[in-house]
Design a protein around this motif. Structure first.
Motif, PDB file in Angstrom:
ATOM      1  N   VAL A   1      -1.954   7.713 -10.595  1.00  0.00           N
ATOM      2  CA  VAL A   1      -0.659   7.398 -11.797  1.00  0.00           C
ATOM      3  C   VAL A   1       0.872   8.440 -10.817  1.00  0.00           C
ATOM      4  O   VAL A   1       1.879   7.943 -10.611  1.00  0.00           O
ATOM      5  CB  VAL A   1      -1.024   7.266 -12.697  1.00  0.00           C
ATOM      6  N   GLN A   2       0.405   9.834 -10.702  1.00  0.00           N
ATOM      7  CA  GLN A   2       1.397  10.821 -10.423  1.00  0.00           C
ATOM      8  C   GLN A   2       1.655  10.624  -9.464  1.00  0.00           C
ATOM      9  O   GLN A   2       2.661  10.348  -9.268  1.00  0.00           O
ATOM     10  CB  GLN A   2       0.769  12.460 -11.146  1.00  0.00           C
ATOM     11  N   HIS A   3       1.048  10.437  -8.165  1.00  0.00           N
ATOM     12  CA  HIS A   3       1.399  10.426  -7.185  1.00  0.00           C
ATOM     13  C   HIS A   3       2.088   9.159  -7.111  1.00  0.00           C
ATOM     14  O   HIS A   3       3.581   9.692  -6.190  1.00  0.00           O
ATOM     15  CB  HIS A   3      -0.219  10.225  -6.280  1.00  0.00           C
ATOM     16  N   GLU A   4       2.080   8.026  -7.784  1.00  0.00           N
ATOM     17  CA  GLU A   4       2.691   6.570  -7.246  1.00  0.00           C
ATOM     18  C   GLU A   4       4.087   6.449  -8.089  1.00  0.00           C
ATOM     19  O   GLU A   4       4.971   6.434  -6.937  1.00  0.00           O
ATOM     20  CB  GLU A   4       2.354   5.583  -7.314  1.00  0.00           C
ATOM     21  N   ILE A   5       3.884   7.555  -9.077  1.00  0.00           N
ATOM     22  CA  ILE A   5       5.264   8.044  -9.488  1.00  0.00           C
ATOM     23  C   ILE A   5       6.348   9.036  -8.680  1.00  0.00           C
ATOM     24  O   ILE A   5       7.630   8.395  -8.236  1.00  0.00           O
ATOM     25  CB  ILE A   5       5.211   8.380 -11.159  1.00  0.00           C
TER      26      ILE A   5
ATOM     27  N   ILE B   1       2.689   1.867  -8.232  1.00  0.00           N
ATOM     28  CA  ILE B   1       2.282   2.604 -10.348  1.00  0.00           C
ATOM     29  C   ILE B   1       1.431   1.995 -10.657  1.00  0.00           C
ATOM     30  O   ILE B   1       0.776   1.303 -11.394  1.00  0.00           O
ATOM     31  CB  ILE B   1       3.863   3.392 -10.793  1.00  0.00           C
ATOM     32  N   ALA B   2       2.124   0.046 -10.922  1.00  0.00           N
ATOM     33  CA  ALA B   2       1.694  -0.982 -11.753  1.00  0.00           C
ATOM     34  C   ALA B   2      -0.200  -0.556 -11.428  1.00  0.00           C
ATOM     35  O   ALA B   2      -1.431  -1.081 -12.222  1.00  0.00           O
ATOM     36  CB  ALA B   2       1.607  -1.970 -11.754  1.00  0.00           C
ATOM     37  N   GLY B   3      -0.716  -1.011 -10.416  1.00  0.00           N
ATOM     38  CA  GLY B   3      -1.516  -0.600  -9.627  1.00  0.00           C
ATOM     39  C   GLY B   3      -2.598   0.288 -10.581  1.00  0.00           C
ATOM     40  O   GLY B   3      -3.451   0.470 -10.606  1.00  0.00           O
ATOM     41  N   ALA B   4      -1.901   1.985 -10.006  1.00  0.00           N
ATOM     42  CA  ALA B   4      -2.933   2.643 -10.721  1.00  0.00           C
ATOM     43  C   ALA B   4      -3.214   3.117 -11.916  1.00  0.00           C
ATOM     44  O   ALA B   4      -3.636   3.432 -12.372  1.00  0.00           O
ATOM     45  CB  ALA B   4      -1.694   4.396  -9.987  1.00  0.00           C
TER      46      ALA B   4
END
Length: 98
Positions: free
Chosen positions: A71-75, A51-54
């Protein structure tokens, strides 16, 4: 003895729930969705590294829609892992589920 085995099995499955086979884009050797080493410092940790990287990339790209989709995908990946951990600890998730 059986109770201890059950608890150990649940903890093992909970740990597996946060490990991503494909890893995290920013760090190919990082597999844990919840925490990882931070850069070159082995003593510092990075919470939710995917999340932080995206999020950092999306902010730097100034509104690029595909970056915000990442970002949404990582969340989603982290929320799925947390849901699976909850199921494991309640006893509703089995080895076949992972």
């Amino acid at each position: 003895m059986i109770m201890r085995r059950s608890i150990n099995d649940r903890l093992m499955l909970a740990e597996r729930a946060v490990i991503s086979a494909e890893g995290i884009d920013e760090c190919s050797s990082c597999k844990n969705l919840i925490y990882s080493n931070h850069g070159d410092n082995d003593y510092d940790t990075n919470a939710f590294p995917g999340i932080a990287g995206a999020l950092a990339k999306a902010v730097n790209l100034h509104g690029d829609a595909s970056a915000w989709a990442k970002v949404q995908h990582e969340i989603w990946r982290v929320s799925r892992a947390i849901t699976n951990i909850a199921l494991v600890l309640k006893g509703d998730f089995t080895v076949q589920g992972l």
